[in-house]
Design a protein around this motif. Structure first.
Motif, short mmCIF file in Angstrom:
data_model
loop_
_atom_site.label_atom_id
_atom_site.label_comp_id
_atom_site.label_asym_id
_atom_site.label_seq_id
_atom_site.Cartn_x
_atom_site.Cartn_y
_atom_site.Cartn_z
N VAL A 143 0.84 -1.21 0.00
CA VAL A 143 0.00 0.00 0.00
C VAL A 143 0.87 1.25 0.00
O VAL A 143 0.63 2.21 -0.75
N ARG A 144 1.91 1.24 0.83
CA ARG A 144 2.84 2.39 0.85
C ARG A 144 3.41 2.64 -0.53
O ARG A 144 3.49 3.77 -0.99
N ARG A 145 3.86 1.55 -1.15
CA ARG A 145 4.48 1.69 -2.47
C ARG A 145 3.50 2.34 -3.44
O ARG A 145 3.85 3.22 -4.22
N ALA A 146 2.23 1.92 -3.36
CA ALA A 146 1.23 2.48 -4.27
C ALA A 146 0.98 3.95 -3.95
O ALA A 146 0.88 4.78 -4.86
N LEU A 147 0.90 4.28 -2.66
CA LEU A 147 0.56 5.67 -2.28
C LEU A 147 1.72 6.63 -2.50
O LEU A 147 1.50 7.82 -2.77
N LEU A 148 2.95 6.14 -2.38
CA LEU A 148 4.12 7.03 -2.50
C LEU A 148 4.18 7.70 -3.87
O LEU A 148 4.71 8.80 -4.01
N GLU A 149 3.61 7.03 -4.88
CA GLU A 149 3.61 7.64 -6.22
C GLU A 149 2.86 8.97 -6.20
O GLU A 149 3.27 9.93 -6.84
N SER A 150 1.76 9.02 -5.46
CA SER A 150 0.96 10.25 -5.42
C SER A 150 1.29 11.14 -4.22
O SER A 150 1.07 12.34 -4.27
N PHE A 151 1.78 10.52 -3.14
CA PHE A 151 2.06 11.28 -1.91
C PHE A 151 3.48 10.97 -1.45
O PHE A 151 3.68 10.24 -0.48
N PRO A 152 4.48 11.56 -2.14
CA PRO A 152 5.88 11.19 -1.83
C PRO A 152 6.28 11.48 -0.38
O PRO A 152 7.11 10.76 0.17
N ASP A 153 5.67 12.50 0.22
CA ASP A 153 6.04 12.83 1.61
C ASP A 153 5.62 11.76 2.60
O ASP A 153 6.03 11.78 3.76
N LEU A 154 4.79 10.85 2.13
CA LEU A 154 4.31 9.79 3.00
C LEU A 154 5.45 8.90 3.51
O LEU A 154 5.27 8.14 4.46
N ASP A 155 6.62 9.01 2.89
CA ASP A 155 7.71 8.15 3.36
C ASP A 155 8.19 8.56 4.76
O ASP A 155 8.93 7.82 5.39
N ARG A 156 7.75 9.72 5.24
CA ARG A 156 8.08 10.11 6.62
C ARG A 156 7.22 9.35 7.63
O ARG A 156 7.54 9.31 8.81
N VAL A 157 6.11 8.81 7.16
CA VAL A 157 5.17 8.17 8.07
C VAL A 157 5.59 6.72 8.33
O VAL A 157 5.94 6.00 7.41
N HIS A 158 5.61 6.35 9.60
CA HIS A 158 5.90 4.95 9.90
C HIS A 158 5.11 4.50 11.12
O HIS A 158 4.64 5.32 11.91
N LEU A 159 4.98 3.20 11.25
CA LEU A 159 4.24 2.64 12.38
C LEU A 159 5.13 2.65 13.62
O LEU A 159 6.29 2.25 13.55
N VAL A 160 4.59 3.13 14.71
CA VAL A 160 5.34 3.16 15.96
C VAL A 160 4.94 1.97 16.82
O VAL A 160 5.75 1.38 17.51
N ASP A 161 3.68 1.62 16.77
CA ASP A 161 3.21 0.53 17.63
C ASP A 161 2.04 -0.16 16.92
O ASP A 161 1.26 0.49 16.23
N TYR A 162 1.95 -1.45 17.12
CA TYR A 162 0.91 -2.25 16.49
C TYR A 162 0.42 -3.23 17.54
O TYR A 162 1.21 -4.00 18.08
N LYS A 163 -0.84 -3.14 17.88
CA LYS A 163 -1.37 -4.02 18.93
C LYS A 163 -2.58 -4.77 18.41
O LYS A 163 -3.44 -4.18 17.76
N VAL A 164 -2.64 -6.04 18.74
CA VAL A 164 -3.80 -6.85 18.36
C VAL A 164 -4.50 -7.32 19.62
O VAL A 164 -3.85 -7.75 20.57
N ARG A 165 -5.81 -7.18 19.66
CA ARG A 165 -6.59 -7.68 20.80
C ARG A 165 -7.68 -8.61 20.27
O ARG A 165 -8.32 -8.30 19.26
N ILE A 166 -7.88 -9.70 20.96
CA ILE A 166 -9.01 -10.58 20.64
C ILE A 166 -10.19 -10.08 21.47
O ILE A 166 -10.05 -9.87 22.67
N ILE A 167 -11.32 -9.85 20.81
CA ILE A 167 -12.48 -9.39 21.59
C ILE A 167 -13.60 -10.41 21.58
O ILE A 167 -13.66 -11.25 20.70
N ASN A 168 -14.43 -10.33 22.54
CA ASN A 168 -15.48 -11.31 22.85
C ASN A 168 -15.14 -12.74 22.41
O ASN A 168 -15.75 -13.29 21.50
N PRO A 169 -14.17 -13.36 23.07
CA PRO A 169 -13.72 -14.70 22.68
C PRO A 169 -14.83 -15.75 22.83
O PRO A 169 -14.73 -16.82 22.24
N ASP A 170 -15.88 -15.45 23.57
CA ASP A 170 -16.96 -16.43 23.73
C ASP A 170 -17.98 -16.32 22.60
O ASP A 170 -18.94 -17.06 22.54
#
Ligand SMILES: [Zn+2]
Length: 546
Positions: free
Chosen positions: A468-495
């Motif tokens: 997705v980044r590769r696709a977007l960088l063509e139109s929004f080159p400044d987007l290369d400054r953006v990066h993920l700092v944290d990624y969290k996954v939670r399981i909700i209502n396991p029942d």
């Protein structure tokens, strides 16, 4: 709350992030990182920046070499070292004699070689430690301190003596602890910094030690405390009130074990609570940014609950508080958040009503104005989505996009038409060589243009993100400054059986701003995609020139 009146004593800020702070488990900074932090501390108005221990660490020696090429503008760079080794009288000590004669003795010589305006020498102030750890006499330790300080003063350095184990030593044998300070001061040290090396001293012990020290020596007294009893910032402030005029501390409270005193909180408290002006108002307003910058460089997720600068530091959840702050800002904050560059936040939750929604959009400076009807519809939408697993309380960027998308005329900057992900586990010879490989192919539409890109990753989410980044960088080159700092996954209502859902929370940064987005689905890749889409869309809408 704020005060521009100068306090009774000037207080000098001394940052030791790049030496003592690096004792923290899991923290590692490259030479480049250290240089970047030194420059930011200089801009912040810190007076002393301790750069490292050139005698014991080649990376630190390289740091000082590099810093000589482009010196700091205002701050004094400090090299750290220890007093000369034990052995006979000072005059015949091979280390000192050699330095005096030829300028070459290991530890002190490398401090000199760093060519810094100031140097800090650590020596022992505890008689017991002198006997059991140094295995020398108390007299010899005093001579070691005096000789080493005198040598560096002779060579034109401003010398700070770090009195290691001062408070523990003072409790056991106060006369000896004070004698070590006198030895350093008598030899020309400009400052004697009292160290609570084990970090367990109580406030009253710190106050007593500082008072005795300021009576005993003519030079300045500094304070250097660790946080093992969760008292580091409090002890630092009390030391200042008892007469200390140099404070040694680390960014974000980094340091070995439980960390050092947090220089961010120390600065904010000195300035906003004690009325001691240590930095300018403009510099104070950059505290939040600097704290996050340092975390990012260190690849550590910023602590949301960090006082003054955390994202939760001025956040309100309860409806009652929100009702109060919409009437009167500051009802539930101890200082003006803007003074330290932070913002007051209203958290959206299932409890939120129309008023919360309006207050939140106002706080976020989104520049959106919703009618009462639109705000009610948005609040209902939030409630509905929260029932499906979304959670906007810590994802204000996704919330803002929800508001934008609810308005007529909003055009998303891009759209994901399609994605395909292929995963493969490649067996290797040994267990360690098994490797997950994923490839993502995406079709992204920006305006009239549909682009198709592919990228690899070590898992489906990283492959999708890369494509997705590769696709977007063509139109929004400044987007290369953006990066993920944290990624969290939670399981909700396991029942919930088939309705079981996954929530993904993503924190992103462009080096200036931090924002959080959320996605929820029965599928972790789709939940991730929704959060990623919001992360990029938010940045483009806010700062990407849309
Ligand atoms: Zn320390």
């Amino acid at each position: 709350m704020t005060s521009s009146a100068a306090g009774p004593n000037p207080v000098h800020l001394y940052d030791t992030t790049l030496r003592d702070g690096l004792g923290m488990e899991g923290l590692s900074l490259s030479v480049e990182d250290k240089i970047a932090i030194a420059r930011r501390l200089d801009e912040l108005g810190v007076e002393y920046v301790e750069g490292g221990y050139p005698g014991s660490n080649p990376k630190d020696a390289e740091f000082f070499d590099r810093m000589r090429e482009t010196p700091l503008r205002n701050a004094k760079l400090v090299a750290f070292g220890s007093t000369r080794r034990a052995g006979g009288d000072g005059a015949s000590d091979p280390g000192v004699a050699a330095v005096r004669a030829a300028g070459s003795a290991p530890a002190l010589a490398s401090v000199l070689a760093a060519e810094t305006p100031a140097a800090t020498l650590v020596g022992k102030s505890s008689a017991e430690q002198v006997r059991t750890v140094l295995e020398t006499t108390e007299e010899e330790n005093l001579a070691m301190i005096a000789d080493s300080v005198a040598l560096l003063v002779e060579r034109g350095r401003e010398v700070i003596f770090d009195a290691e184990h001062f408070f523990d030593g003072f409790a056991d044998d106060p006369q000896y602890a004070i004698a070590t300070l006198r030895a350093a001061a008598g030899a020309g040290a400009r400052t004697v910094a009292l160290c609570d090396t084990n970090g367990g001293s109580l406030p009253e012990d710190v106050v007593r030690g500082v008072q005795e020290a300021t009576r005993a020596v003519d030079c300045a007294v500094g304070i250097h405390v660790h946080n093992d009893a969760d008292l580091a910032v409090a002890n630092t402030l009390l030391a200042v009130q008892a007469g200390a005029t140099q404070v040694q501390a680390c960014l974000n409270g980094w340091g070995e074990r439980c960390g050092n005193a947090n220089i961010i909180s120390v600065i904010a408290n000195l300035q906003l609570k004690l009325g001691i002006e240590v930095v300018s108002r403009e510099q104070l307003e950059r505290l939040t940014e600097l704290s996050h910058f340092a975390s990012e460089l260190a690849n550590l997720a910023p602590n949301p609950q960090q006082p003054y600068v955390g994202t939760s530091a001025f956040a309100h959840k309860a409806g009652l508080h929100v009702a109060a702050i919409t009437k009167s800002a500051g009802s539930y904050t101890h200082v003006d958040p803007g003074a330290v560059g932070n913002v007051e936040r209203v958290l959206v939750s299932e409890l939120s009503g129309r008023r919360n929604v309006i207050a939140l959009l106002a706080e976020q400076d989104a520049g959106l104005s919703l009618s009462d009807g639109e705000a009610s519809a948005l609040a209902d939408d939030v409630k509905d989505r929260e029932a499906r697993g979304f959670q906007y309380e810590s994802a204000e960027a996704s919330f803002e996009l929800l508001a934008r998308r609810s308005l007529e005329g909003y055009v998303a900057p891009f759209g994901l038409e399609d994605f395909l992900i292929v995963e493969r586990r490649r067996p290797g010879g040994g267990e360690a060589e098994n490797e997950m490989q994923a490839e993502a192919m995406v079709k992204v539409r920006v305006g009239e243009t549909l682009s198709q890109t592919a990228a690899d990753g070590n898992g489906p989410v990283s492959a999708l993100d890369a494509a997705v980044r590769r696709a977007l960088l063509e139109s929004f080159p400044d987007l290369d400054r953006v990066h993920l700092v944290d990624y969290k996954v939670r399981i909700i209502n396991p029942d919930g059986g088939a309705d079981a859902a996954v929530r993904v929370l993503i924190e992103s940064s462009d080096g200036m701003h931090l924002w959080r987005t959320v996605g929820a689905s029965t599928d972790v890749v789709e939940a991730s995609w929704l959060a990623l889409q919001d992360a990029y869309e938010y940045w483009i809408v806010r700062w990407g020139g849309m």
